[in-house]
Design a protein around this motif. Structure first.
Motif, short mmCIF file in Angstrom:
data_model
loop_
_atom_site.label_atom_id
_atom_site.label_comp_id
_atom_site.label_asym_id
_atom_site.label_seq_id
_atom_site.Cartn_x
_atom_site.Cartn_y
_atom_site.Cartn_z
N PHE A 111 -7.78 10.81 -11.66
CA PHE A 111 -8.40 9.67 -10.97
C PHE A 111 -7.57 9.28 -9.74
N ILE A 112 -6.25 9.24 -9.86
CA ILE A 112 -5.36 8.88 -8.75
C ILE A 112 -5.45 9.93 -7.65
N TRP A 113 -5.49 11.20 -8.02
CA TRP A 113 -5.64 12.25 -7.02
C TRP A 113 -6.99 12.13 -6.31
N ARG A 114 -8.02 11.81 -7.05
CA ARG A 114 -9.36 11.64 -6.46
C ARG A 114 -9.34 10.48 -5.46
N GLU A 115 -8.68 9.39 -5.82
CA GLU A 115 -8.57 8.26 -4.90
C GLU A 115 -7.89 8.69 -3.60
N ALA A 116 -6.79 9.44 -3.71
CA ALA A 116 -6.07 9.92 -2.52
C ALA A 116 -6.98 10.79 -1.65
N SER A 118 -12.82 -2.30 15.54
CA SER A 118 -11.39 -2.59 15.45
C SER A 118 -10.59 -1.37 15.87
N ALA A 119 -9.36 -1.61 16.30
CA ALA A 119 -8.49 -0.51 16.71
C ALA A 119 -8.28 0.47 15.57
N SER A 120 -8.21 -0.04 14.35
CA SER A 120 -7.99 0.83 13.20
C SER A 120 -9.19 1.72 12.93
N ALA A 121 -10.37 1.32 13.40
CA ALA A 121 -11.57 2.13 13.18
C ALA A 121 -11.82 3.10 14.33
N SER A 122 -11.65 2.63 15.55
CA SER A 122 -12.01 3.45 16.70
C SER A 122 -10.98 4.55 16.97
N ASP A 123 -9.78 4.34 16.59
CA ASP A 123 -8.73 5.33 16.83
C ASP A 123 -7.91 5.51 15.55
N ALA A 124 -8.61 5.75 14.45
CA ALA A 124 -7.94 5.82 13.14
C ALA A 124 -7.09 7.07 13.03
N ALA A 125 -5.96 6.91 12.37
CA ALA A 125 -5.09 8.05 12.10
C ALA A 125 -5.75 8.98 11.08
N ARG A 126 -5.49 10.26 11.23
CA ARG A 126 -5.85 11.21 10.19
C ARG A 126 -4.68 11.25 9.22
N THR A 127 -4.97 11.31 7.94
CA THR A 127 -3.90 11.23 6.94
C THR A 127 -3.99 12.38 5.94
N VAL A 128 -2.82 12.69 5.40
CA VAL A 128 -2.70 13.60 4.26
C VAL A 128 -1.73 12.94 3.29
N ASP A 153 10.14 1.02 3.06
CA ASP A 153 10.67 0.29 4.20
C ASP A 153 9.89 -0.99 4.47
N SER A 154 9.38 -1.60 3.40
CA SER A 154 8.50 -2.77 3.53
C SER A 154 9.15 -3.98 4.18
N THR A 155 10.46 -4.08 4.14
CA THR A 155 11.12 -5.24 4.74
C THR A 155 11.45 -5.02 6.22
N ASP A 156 11.22 -3.81 6.73
CA ASP A 156 11.39 -3.54 8.15
C ASP A 156 10.11 -3.90 8.89
N ALA A 157 10.19 -3.99 10.19
CA ALA A 157 8.99 -4.22 10.99
C ALA A 157 8.15 -2.95 10.95
N LEU A 158 6.93 -3.07 10.44
CA LEU A 158 6.06 -1.91 10.32
C LEU A 158 4.89 -2.04 11.28
N SER A 159 4.50 -0.93 11.82
CA SER A 159 3.32 -0.91 12.67
C SER A 159 2.48 0.30 12.30
N ALA A 160 1.31 0.38 12.83
CA ALA A 160 0.42 1.53 12.64
C ALA A 160 -0.08 1.66 11.20
N ILE A 161 -0.18 0.55 10.49
CA ILE A 161 -0.78 0.63 9.14
C ILE A 161 -2.24 0.19 9.29
N GLY A 162 -2.98 0.94 10.07
CA GLY A 162 -4.38 0.63 10.28
C GLY A 162 -5.28 1.40 9.34
N PHE A 163 -4.76 1.81 8.21
CA PHE A 163 -5.53 2.55 7.23
C PHE A 163 -5.12 2.10 5.85
N LEU A 164 -5.90 2.48 4.87
CA LEU A 164 -5.57 2.12 3.49
C LEU A 164 -4.51 3.04 2.95
N LEU A 165 -3.53 2.47 2.30
CA LEU A 165 -2.46 3.27 1.69
C LEU A 165 -2.85 3.66 0.29
#
Length: 166
Positions: free
Chosen positions: A20-25, A83-93, A154-166
């Motif tokens: 199930f977790i692999w399917r979600e990914a 939204s910026a996260s939709a129009s220029d979304a990162a590709r992920t693996v 690195d959650s306590t650092d300044a993070l950017s580019a999280i325009g997608f679901l983790l």
């Protein structure tokens, strides 16, 4: 004999939870957000805490603390193209591994794992690493996400580019 049956049940349930977790990914990597929404129990929460030790997510600041309504709005935003996260979304693996069974019962399984996400956008690859906790309900016969907690290393650092679901 009873211990053997319980052990077999536990192993089968654990294997179903991992699948199930692999399917979600896979759904997230393919940006199939509608299908991802269908994985959720309506009462579930998608959580990305800032504090790596937080446990009371409702009382702390988080990158995300989404109930069903907020998950649906997040997906709508990501699919709208406005939204910026939709129009220029990162590709992920994603790679999800190091599965450990925290607890299991006939109705609820809790699995801890690790995840590495490579996000590619505008010629730049970014790595996100996290420890995950999935609480998965098995009550209806079909697995449903009750909670997903993503603890970025690195959650306590300044993070950017999280325009997608983790």
């Amino acid at each position: 004999m009873m211990d053997d049956r319980n052990a077999l049940f536990s192993q089968q349930t654990f294997a179903r939870a991992i699948e199930f977790i692999w399917r979600e990914a896979e759904l997230l990597d393919h940006r199939d957000y509608r299908a991802w929404l269908e994985l959720w129990d309506p009462k579930g929460h998608y959580v990305v805490p800032i504090d790596p030790n937080a446990t009371d997510y409702a009382a702390t600041l988080n990158y995300a603390y989404d109930d069903q309504d907020m998950r649906e709005k997040r997906v709508q935003r990501m699919m709208s193209g406005y939204s910026a996260s939709a129009s220029d979304a990162a590709r992920t693996v994603r790679t999800v591994s190091r599965f450990t069974l925290s607890s299991d019962s006939a109705d609820l399984v809790e699995v801890n794992s690790s995840q590495v996400v490579i996000a590619y956008k505008r010629g730049v690859s970014t790595i996100f690493a996290a420890n995950l906790t999935h609480k998965i309900s098995m009550a209806s016969g079909e697995p449903r996400l009750v909670d997903k907690v993503i603890r970025l290393i690195d959650s306590t650092d300044a993070l950017s580019a999280i325009g997608f679901l983790l």
